[in-house]
Motif scaffolding. Structure first.
Motif, PDB file in Angstrom:
ATOM      1  N   ALA A   1       0.802  -1.447  -0.677  1.00 36.21           N
ATOM      2  CA  ALA A   1      -0.149  -0.068  -0.197  1.00 36.21           C
ATOM      3  C   ALA A   1       0.980   0.938   0.164  1.00 36.21           C
ATOM      4  O   ALA A   1       0.291   2.204  -0.607  1.00 36.21           O
ATOM      5  N   ALA A   2       2.046   1.241   1.105  1.00 33.21           N
ATOM      6  CA  ALA A   2       3.019   2.632   1.471  1.00 33.21           C
ATOM      7  C   ALA A   2       3.496   2.697  -0.498  1.00 33.21           C
ATOM      8  O   ALA A   2       3.526   3.124  -0.622  1.00 33.21           O
ATOM      9  N   ALA A   3       3.890   1.836  -0.869  1.00 33.13           N
ATOM     10  CA  ALA A   3       4.447   1.471  -2.882  1.00 33.13           C
ATOM     11  C   ALA A   3       4.286   2.221  -3.470  1.00 33.13           C
ATOM     12  O   ALA A   3       3.952   2.669  -4.135  1.00 33.13           O
ATOM     13  N   GLN A   4       2.268   1.240  -2.959  1.00 30.93           N
ATOM     14  CA  GLN A   4       1.472   2.431  -4.653  1.00 30.93           C
ATOM     15  C   GLN A   4       0.986   4.089  -3.811  1.00 30.93           C
ATOM     16  O   GLN A   4       1.068   4.646  -5.211  1.00 30.93           O
ATOM     17  N   MET A   5       0.430   4.105  -2.933  1.00 29.60           N
ATOM     18  CA  MET A   5       0.781   5.845  -2.610  1.00 29.60           C
ATOM     19  C   MET A   5       2.301   6.341  -3.382  1.00 29.60           C
ATOM     20  O   MET A   5       1.680   7.789  -3.133  1.00 29.60           O
ATOM     21  N   LEU A   6       3.136   6.167  -2.369  1.00 27.21           N
ATOM     22  CA  LEU A   6       4.142   7.054  -3.320  1.00 27.21           C
ATOM     23  C   LEU A   6       4.965   6.882  -4.506  1.00 27.21           C
ATOM     24  O   LEU A   6       4.855   7.591  -4.717  1.00 27.21           O
ATOM     25  N   GLY A   7       4.347   5.738  -5.465  1.00 30.85           N
ATOM     26  CA  GLY A   7       4.358   5.908  -6.963  1.00 30.85           C
ATOM     27  C   GLY A   7       3.670   6.951  -7.202  1.00 30.85           C
ATOM     28  O   GLY A   7       3.730   7.621  -8.220  1.00 30.85           O
ATOM     29  N   ASN A   8       1.745   7.190  -7.139  1.00 31.71           N
ATOM     30  CA  ASN A   8       1.356   8.063  -7.259  1.00 31.71           C
ATOM     31  C   ASN A   8       1.501   9.338  -6.309  1.00 31.71           C
ATOM     32  O   ASN A   8       1.526  10.721  -7.069  1.00 31.71           O
ATOM     33  N   ILE A   9       2.601   9.903  -5.238  1.00 31.47           N
ATOM     34  CA  ILE A   9       2.784  11.139  -5.163  1.00 31.47           C
ATOM     35  C   ILE A   9       4.099  11.591  -6.693  1.00 31.47           C
ATOM     36  O   ILE A   9       4.195  12.571  -6.816  1.00 31.47           O
ATOM     37  N   SER A  10       4.800  10.321  -7.156  1.00 32.86           N
ATOM     38  CA  SER A  10       6.244  10.084  -7.777  1.00 32.86           C
ATOM     39  C   SER A  10       4.753  11.149  -9.053  1.00 32.86           C
ATOM     40  O   SER A  10       5.762  11.988  -9.660  1.00 32.86           O
ATOM     41  N   ARG A  11       4.634  10.587  -9.631  1.00 33.14           N
ATOM     42  CA  ARG A  11       3.509  11.164 -11.110  1.00 33.14           C
ATOM     43  C   ARG A  11       3.178  12.605 -10.669  1.00 33.14           C
ATOM     44  O   ARG A  11       3.089  12.917 -11.077  1.00 33.14           O
ATOM     45  N   THR A  12       2.301  12.728  -9.319  1.00 30.98           N
ATOM     46  CA  THR A  12       1.774  13.877  -9.098  1.00 30.98           C
ATOM     47  C   THR A  12       2.771  14.986  -8.956  1.00 30.98           C
ATOM     48  O   THR A  12       2.426  15.986  -9.367  1.00 30.98           O
ATOM     49  N   VAL A  13       3.919  14.933  -8.323  1.00 31.39           N
ATOM     50  CA  VAL A  13       5.288  16.352  -8.219  1.00 31.39           C
ATOM     51  C   VAL A  13       5.337  16.160  -9.418  1.00 31.39           C
ATOM     52  O   VAL A  13       5.580  17.500  -9.816  1.00 31.39           O
ATOM     53  N   VAL A  14       6.096  14.941 -10.679  1.00 25.51           N
ATOM     54  CA  VAL A  14       6.414  14.719 -11.721  1.00 25.51           C
ATOM     55  C   VAL A  14       5.612  15.957 -13.268  1.00 25.51           C
ATOM     56  O   VAL A  14       5.769  16.168 -13.440  1.00 25.51           O
ATOM     57  N   SER A  15       4.467  15.430 -13.002  1.00 28.72           N
ATOM     58  CA  SER A  15       3.001  16.165 -14.017  1.00 28.72           C
ATOM     59  C   SER A  15       2.583  17.429 -13.367  1.00 28.72           C
ATOM     60  O   SER A  15       1.834  18.139 -14.819  1.00 28.72           O
ATOM     61  N   GLY A  16       2.601  17.475 -11.878  1.00 28.29           N
ATOM     62  CA  GLY A  16       1.978  18.866 -11.894  1.00 28.29           C
ATOM     63  C   GLY A  16       0.298  18.633 -11.988  1.00 28.29           C
ATOM     64  O   GLY A  16       0.156  19.826 -11.427  1.00 28.29           O
ATOM     65  N   ARG A  17      -0.144  17.543 -12.063  1.00 24.85           N
ATOM     66  CA  ARG A  17      -1.356  16.783 -12.191  1.00 24.85           C
ATOM     67  C   ARG A  17      -1.817  15.496 -10.912  1.00 24.85           C
ATOM     68  O   ARG A  17      -0.674  15.197 -11.359  1.00 24.85           O
ATOM     69  N   GLU A  18      -2.613  15.839 -10.216  1.00 17.96           N
ATOM     70  CA  GLU A  18      -2.752  15.283  -8.693  1.00 17.96           C
ATOM     71  C   GLU A  18      -3.696  13.920  -9.896  1.00 17.96           C
ATOM     72  O   GLU A  18      -3.954  13.517 -10.207  1.00 17.96           O
ATOM     73  N   HIS A  19      -3.008  12.757  -8.938  1.00 20.69           N
ATOM     74  CA  HIS A  19      -2.704  11.833  -9.274  1.00 20.69           C
ATOM     75  C   HIS A  19      -3.282  10.529  -7.569  1.00 20.69           C
ATOM     76  O   HIS A  19      -2.277  10.484  -6.620  1.00 20.69           O
ATOM     77  N   ARG A  20      -4.635  10.657  -7.569  1.00 22.23           N
ATOM     78  CA  ARG A  20      -5.059  10.083  -6.395  1.00 22.23           C
ATOM     79  C   ARG A  20      -4.521   9.048  -5.897  1.00 22.23           C
ATOM     80  O   ARG A  20      -4.920   7.864  -6.744  1.00 22.23           O
ATOM     81  N   THR A  21      -4.594   8.654  -5.024  1.00 20.42           N
ATOM     82  CA  THR A  21      -4.183   7.122  -4.305  1.00 20.42           C
ATOM     83  C   THR A  21      -6.004   6.389  -3.800  1.00 20.42           C
ATOM     84  O   THR A  21      -6.659   7.692  -2.955  1.00 20.42           O
ATOM     85  N   PRO A  22      -6.174   5.476  -4.528  1.00 19.24           N
ATOM     86  CA  PRO A  22      -7.672   4.964  -3.827  1.00 19.24           C
ATOM     87  C   PRO A  22      -8.288   5.176  -2.472  1.00 19.24           C
ATOM     88  O   PRO A  22      -6.559   4.752  -1.932  1.00 19.24           O
ATOM     89  N   ASP A  23      -9.118   5.420  -1.844  1.00 19.07           N
ATOM     90  CA  ASP A  23      -9.602   5.345  -0.663  1.00 19.07           C
ATOM     91  C   ASP A  23      -9.156   4.199   0.409  1.00 19.07           C
ATOM     92  O   ASP A  23      -8.575   4.112   1.547  1.00 19.07           O
ATOM     93  N   GLU A  24      -9.165   3.224  -1.225  1.00 24.55           N
ATOM     94  CA  GLU A  24      -9.425   2.172   0.033  1.00 24.55           C
ATOM     95  C   GLU A  24      -7.825   1.603   0.286  1.00 24.55           C
ATOM     96  O   GLU A  24      -7.861   1.089   1.267  1.00 24.55           O
TER      97      GLU A  24
END
Length: 703
Positions: A260-283
């Motif tokens: 779960a941490a890896a998935q959240m960290l990956g989405n943070i990485s994509r959000t930062v590099v693109s400047g657009r939100e890549h939201r981690t699923p609520d579950e």
């Protein structure tokens, strides 16, 4: 490894083709600049001016493709100014051989010292020197050289212009890429099976360097970027704490947390590099929060907290929220405060100006290589009329671009550049056989330039194959030279590559010999860091966090250099003369990583409340300082440190302090037990490293 085996093995690395490419948009901009320069030459019906504009656009374009830590416009502008100025200087010294050689030596030496700023800046410095060589070597006279410099300036200006065109991408794009790489490395580290490694430190160093390049006036707007790096540091320590301190049975109950941490960290990485939100699923968020709330393990709770804060910062880094007013992150206060650009660079370069510095030796080799290459090239002449006579451009250029601070890179580049030039010569010769119209020549030269840009990062073999083809084809286009010109270019390249290897071997920098000095330097940093961390347990806030942050950064940089030297040492012919065997070097590498991990854990558990303090631990500050200082001298070969001395002092301290008794009594027993365990592990790690250092091969003496 024997000499011949080393040359063959290392040279084989230079012939490998890597699957690495620059950003497509940056390649497209570079190709567009070359295309515009070529079209301009056709419209003006000025072949020389068009060719020089293409050369200026091509060289400047390469400068923008090299691992940018700054904005591409800044890199393009810097390359344009440097390359154009050097081209003008080359034209002015044309015909005055002694002045040209003197200026060439000074420029190459300066480019070598500029390598202090990093690999890409060092290569850009060498590219700027090429401007001096082009007009000084290839111009018919001073006036012709100034006209060539004018064409080169037009080409470099086109590169700057195309980088001002949309699309622009998010603000702080270079810093975003560096931070995204940090969070991607954390995502990979969170699911790694290696419990002893907190993940690679290279992305963190690159991110710090990228953020450190920001001018002071833009740092408030980039506060979220600094905050993201600070949280990444904390996440890295939390992951390491979980792997090292969580029992196997407890870890099994939390097996879903790393994924779960890896998935959240990956989405943070994509959000930062693109400047657009890549939201981690609520579950996934719910899973992390529920596991953290139910866990008695501090590491799991800390990781969930840090992930939540990093996710919030990533959202604040998106284009529509960037610039929110934030306080400087407490984890990287020194980095945010920064140092003026000129002062910082002057300090770094000044620290390298001594004969034992690899950068200084590299700068001297560059200066000698280009001057000797120029003299040899002029002495060779035009290869019986096949080449361009009365200049040593290609020999000097090849020597400069092959020479690197390390043996492995220099030999590998020598092989790759020589073989690539020969293959490129064959291809260029084949292309020179059919008749070409001016428009056809222009189209083919642009296509070849585009392929050269695309293969820039694939290795010296592919790059020089297409680069030789392009440059010879361009010369054929401008000067009407015969097809066999390709063979002269290839022959000069082979001579220059061989010269570069010989110059390196005449005054080498062996990684094997660098290991003792790097290890001693790293130990001197630990001599300041570990006592500072132990002092921090005396009271809440006793540790100087700014000093700890600075020392961590220094430790990380030196350790990266040490690890690279250890990896390269076995392939060197001087390996058998080092103070430690290959197996011992691997032991040192592992033990250094273990000590660094202990420092990470000590910093992670610094007291936040009076109940967390262990003031007795400060009694170990002086003994640890003395041992590490002596061990640094021992690593350098100045003295021998007997293993077991620090362990004896620590055991006496534990018995005398009463901490073992307190561990079984009172409400703070868990805190004391954790701190005693961490300090014991630190002493064990330092003692293991002491034993390996003491077992050096004495018959070879100090390195």
């Amino acid at each position: 490894m024997r000499w011949w085996s080393s040359l063959i093995t290392t040279g084989r690395d230079g012939l490998r083709v890597q699957r690495a490419f620059a950003a497509p948009l940056v390649i497209a901009r570079a190709v567009l600049a070359v295309l515009l320069a070529t079209v301009l030459g056709l419209l003006l019906d000025e072949p020389v001016a068009g060719a020089m504009a293409s050369v200026g656009a091509f060289i400047c374009g390469i400068g923008t493709l090299l691992s940018p830590l700054r904005h591409p416009v800044v890199n393009a502008l810097g390359m344009a100014v440097a390359f154009s100025v050097m081209a003008v200087l080359g034209a002015l010294v044309h015909g005055t051989a002694w002045l040209f050689l003197l200026l060439l030596a000074v420029s190459a030496f300066a480019a070598g010292l500029w390598r202090t700023m990093g690999v890409a800046p060092g290569i850009r410095g060498c590219l700027a020197v090429i401007g001096l060589m082009i007009t000084a070597d290839l111009a018919p006279d001073v006036q012709g050289g100034l006209m060539m410099a004018e064409g080169i300036s037009v080409g470099t200006a086109l590169v700057v212009a195309v980088h001002l065109l949309p699309p622009y991408g998010p603000r702080f794009a270079a810093q975003r890429r560096a931070l995204a790489a940090v969070y991607q490395s954390l995502a990979e580290a969170s699911i790694t099976a290696d419990p002893a490694s907190p993940g690679g430190s290279a992305p963190f160093t690159a991110a710090r360097q990228s953020l450190d390049l920001l001018p002071q006036f833009s740092r408030p707007a980039a506060a979220t970027m600094f905050g993201l790096l600070g949280e990444a540091e904390r996440i890295r320590r939390a992951l390491h704490t979980m792997r090292v301190t969580v029992p196997a049975a407890t870890a099994a109950r939390h097996h879903e947390v790393p994924a779960a941490a890896a998935q959240m960290l990956g989405n943070i990485s994509r959000t930062v590099v693109s400047g657009r939100e890549h939201r981690t699923p609520d579950e996934v968020r719910t899973l992390l929060n529920s596991r953290a709330a139910a866990s008695p393990v501090r590491g799991v709770r800390e990781l969930a907290t840090r992930l939540r804060l990093a996710d919030e910062l990533a959202l604040r880094s998106t284009d529509d929220r960037l610039g929110d007013v934030l306080e400087p992150h407490a984890e990287v206060p020194g980095l945010y405060a920064g140092t003026r650009f000129g002062v910082r660079n002057a300090r770094r370069i000044r620290a390298q100006v001594h004969p034992r510095s690899p950068i200084f030796r590299h700068a001297v080799r560059l200066a000698v290589g280009v001057v000797v290459g120029e003299i040899i090239g002029r002495s060779i002449g035009g290869w019986a009329g096949l080449g361009i006579s009365a200049h040593g451009f290609w020999v000097a250029l090849s020597a400069m671009l092959v020479l690197f601070p390390e043996y492995g890179h220099t030999v590998a580049r020598g092989w790759g550049r020589a073989v690539g030039a020969v293959l490129g010569g064959v291809f260029a010769w084949a292309l020179s056989l059919p008749p070409w119209s001016p428009a056809g020549l222009a189209v083919v030269s642009v296509v070849l330039a585009a392929v050269s840009f695309g293969t820039l990062r694939t290795g010296q073999l592919m790059l020089n194959l297409w680069l030789t083809t392009w440059i010879v084809f361009l010369i054929h286009h401008v000067g009407g030279l015969p097809g066999p010109t390709a063979w002269a270019r290839a022959a000069d390249t082979v001579v220059g590559a061989a010269l570069a290897v010989l110059i390196f071997l005449a005054w080498p920098t062996w990684s094997t010999r660098r290991v003792p000095g790097l290890l001693a330097e790293w130990l001197r940093v630990q001599d300041r860091l570990l006592p500072e961390l132990l002092t921090g347990y005396a009271d809440v806030g006793a540790a100087d966090l700014a000093a700890v942050d600075s020392l961590r950064a220094q430790s990380r940089q030196v350790r990266e250099h040490l690890e690279v030297a250890v990896v390269r040492a076995p392939a060197e012919p001087a390996e058998h003369r080092g103070p430690w065997s290959t197996a011992q070097l691997e032991q040192i590498r592992t033990q250094v990583s273990t000590v660094a991990g202990c420092a990470t854990l000590l910093g992670e558990h610094l007291p936040h409340t009076p109940q967390d303090t262990v003031p007795e631990l400060t009694e170990m500050v002086d003994p640890l300082h003395e041992h590490l200082a002596a061990l640094a001298r021992g690593a350098a070969g100045a003295e021998t440190v007997a293993p077991g001395a620090l362990r004896s002092v620590f055991d006496s301290f534990i018995a005398r302090s009463g901490l073992l008794t307190e561990m079984s009594e009172g409400p703070s027993n868990a805190t004391i037990g954790r701190v005693v365990g961490l300090s014991t592990a630190t002493v064990d790690a330092v003692e293991a490293l002491t034993t390996t250092i003491a077992n050096r091969r004495r018959r070879h003496g100090a390195a």
